[in-house]
Design a protein around this motif. Structure first.
Motif, PDB file in Angstrom:
ATOM      1  N   MET A   1       0.823  -1.431   0.129  1.00  0.00           N
ATOM      2  CA  MET A   1       0.052   0.221   0.041  1.00  0.00           C
ATOM      3  C   MET A   1       0.825   1.225  -0.054  1.00  0.00           C
ATOM      4  SD  MET A   1      -2.714  -0.849  -0.854  1.00  0.00           S
ATOM      5  CE  MET A   1      -4.011  -2.150  -0.763  1.00  0.00           C
TER       6      MET A   1
ATOM      7  N   MET B   1     -13.377  -5.721   4.316  1.00  0.00           N
ATOM      8  CA  MET B   1     -12.708  -4.357   4.196  1.00  0.00           C
ATOM      9  C   MET B   1     -12.077  -4.035   5.857  1.00  0.00           C
ATOM     10  SD  MET B   1     -14.490  -0.568   4.151  1.00  0.00           S
ATOM     11  CE  MET B   1     -15.280  -0.934   5.495  1.00  0.00           C
TER      12      MET B   1
ATOM     13  N   VAL C   1     -10.752   2.162   2.150  1.00  0.00           N
ATOM     14  CA  VAL C   1     -10.191   0.957   1.203  1.00  0.00           C
ATOM     15  C   VAL C   1     -11.345   0.654  -0.018  1.00  0.00           C
ATOM     16  CG1 VAL C   1     -10.061  -1.343   1.497  1.00  0.00           C
ATOM     17  CG2 VAL C   1      -9.243  -0.029   3.399  1.00  0.00           C
TER      18      VAL C   1
ATOM     19  N   ILE D   1      -7.200  -4.722  -4.234  1.00  0.00           N
ATOM     20  CA  ILE D   1      -7.791  -3.743  -3.078  1.00  0.00           C
ATOM     21  C   ILE D   1      -6.728  -2.548  -3.332  1.00  0.00           C
ATOM     22  CG2 ILE D   1      -7.379  -3.591  -0.464  1.00  0.00           C
ATOM     23  CD1 ILE D   1      -8.444  -6.160  -0.210  1.00  0.00           C
TER      24      ILE D   1
ATOM     25  N   LEU E   1      -6.426   1.937  -2.231  1.00  0.00           N
ATOM     26  CA  LEU E   1      -6.849   2.722  -1.103  1.00  0.00           C
ATOM     27  C   LEU E   1      -7.279   4.059  -1.838  1.00  0.00           C
ATOM     28  CD1 LEU E   1      -3.993   2.444   1.496  1.00  0.00           C
ATOM     29  CD2 LEU E   1      -6.144   1.141   1.412  1.00  0.00           C
TER      30      LEU E   1
END
Ligand SMILES: O=C(O)CCC(=O)C(=O)O
Ligand SMILES: [Fe+2]
Length: 347
Positions: free
Chosen positions: A23, A136, A196, A248, A250
């Motif tokens: 991330m 999440m 998220v 996934i 952000l």
């Protein structure tokens, strides 16, 4: 774990550090759905609901459930109604349709009005949203631990499930005989806004999602989409579709919240080089913290910066929306099947 191009493949057994590493570099990861709150069978069911909506319900009927008419911002947005990269001067609207569901006000239930054929699937749709919410929260726990915060730090800021929503996305094929040009885009380059995002790609479906990998990056923490990105310095990476995983990524709120350490990565959806007469389908779950949460920057080591006033989620969202919303009168929304014709660039 193994790498798929530059987007790592993790599972819920991966360590918080592995999540944070992904991330804070690419800003995207593939997560295995096996033994997760959203098993692959649930994703297949959700895509079958999407197929009911887009293959069995007419565009005219879908348009009767417009997001503009819903108190909670749920509902339909048509092809031609959004320009995800408005700030970057996007000329033609996104060739994309969406149907959002699952938002509701605190203390209320999810009572969204839906086409009859979806009504029959209401409990199944709710179960999918519940699973996404759980997944999440598990991802947020990983990030809390990676920042040496209490495991429930971010989770505790996502108490209101109605702040989050599922969007069933449909990207119709270009009109017959239409030559896709440089200005045509399925979803303009953008960063998500919330915390998220879970992005489900259809197994065996059309690719098209691209993720921007900049050569260098400056931490930023505001609402602007392109403030820190120079599109000339970096490359677009095509995200592979990996069965039984979810992507996934952000949003801007998480970037602001983590002092820029976690990154909201720019992404877009392009037409395939040789368009087929088939639609592309995907499903997004947009996670958003509770409206009153203050996005006080946290840093690794569990340090929370309380020295300055931090924006509340509600304010952040409203500021973002102001920059993105296209007034209804200016939209070139297509509302009839027969009007799925090429859209002129705006002058
Ligand atoms: O359809 C996709 O794969 C991407 C959609 C997306 O990025 C969005 O709706 O924010
Ligand atoms: Fe997105």
């Amino acid at each position: 774990m193994t790498m798929a191009a530059d987007i790592p493949l993790l599972s819920l057994a991966s360590s918080p550090e592995e999540f944070l590493k992904a991330m804070s570099s690419t800003g995207f990861l593939h997560l295995s759905l096996v033994d997760s709150p959203v098993p692959p069978s649930a994703v297949r069911k959700a895509f079958s609901t999407s197929s009911v909506l887009y293959d069995e319900i007419s565009l005219e009927e879908r348009c009767r459930f417009s997001r503009d008419d819903d108190n909670n911002f749920n509902g339909h947005t048509g092809v031609g109604s959004t320009y995800l990269n408005r700030e970057g001067g996007q000329q033609k609207p996104d060739w994309k349709e969406g149907f959002g569901y699952g938002r509701f006000k605190p203390g209320q239930d999810w009572d969204q009005r839906m086409p009859q054929r979806l009504e029959q699937r209401r409990s199944e749709m709710a179960a999918f949203a519940d699973g996404c919410y759980e997944l999440m929260l598990l991802v947020l726990d990983k990030l809390s631990l990676a920042f040496n915060l209490p495991e429930d730090y971010f989770r505790a800021c996502h108490k209101h499930q109605g702040a989050n929503s599922v969007t069933l996305l449909n990207y119709p094929p270009p009109p017959t005989g239409y030559k896709v040009g440089e200005e045509d885009i399925r979803a303009g380059a953008h960063k998500d806004w919330g915390s998220v995002t879970l992005l489900f790609q259809e197994d065996g479906g059309q690719p098209g999602l691209e993720v921007f990998l900049p050569e260098s990056r400056q931490a930023q923490n505001g609402v602007r989409l392109l403030a820190d990105v120079n599109l000339k310095e970096g490359k677009w990476l095509a995200a592979p579709v990996i069965p039984d995983t979810v992507l996934i990524n952000l949003g801007l709120m998480m970037e602001a919240w983590t002092s820029g350490q976690c990154v909201a990565t720019l992404h877009r959806v392009v037409f395939p080089p040789n368009p087929t007469p088939k639609s592309r389908r995907s499903i997004a779950y947009f996670g958003t913290p509770d409206p009153q949460v203050e996005l006080r920057p946290v840093a690794k080591g569990g340090i929370i910066d309380s020295s300055k006033a931090a924006p509340r989620v509600k304010e952040f969202f409203e500021e973002r929306l102001k920059r993105a919303e296209v007034p209804k009168a200016e939209r070139k929304e297509l509302t009839r099947e027969s009007s799925l014709v090429p859209i002129e660039a705006s002058g």
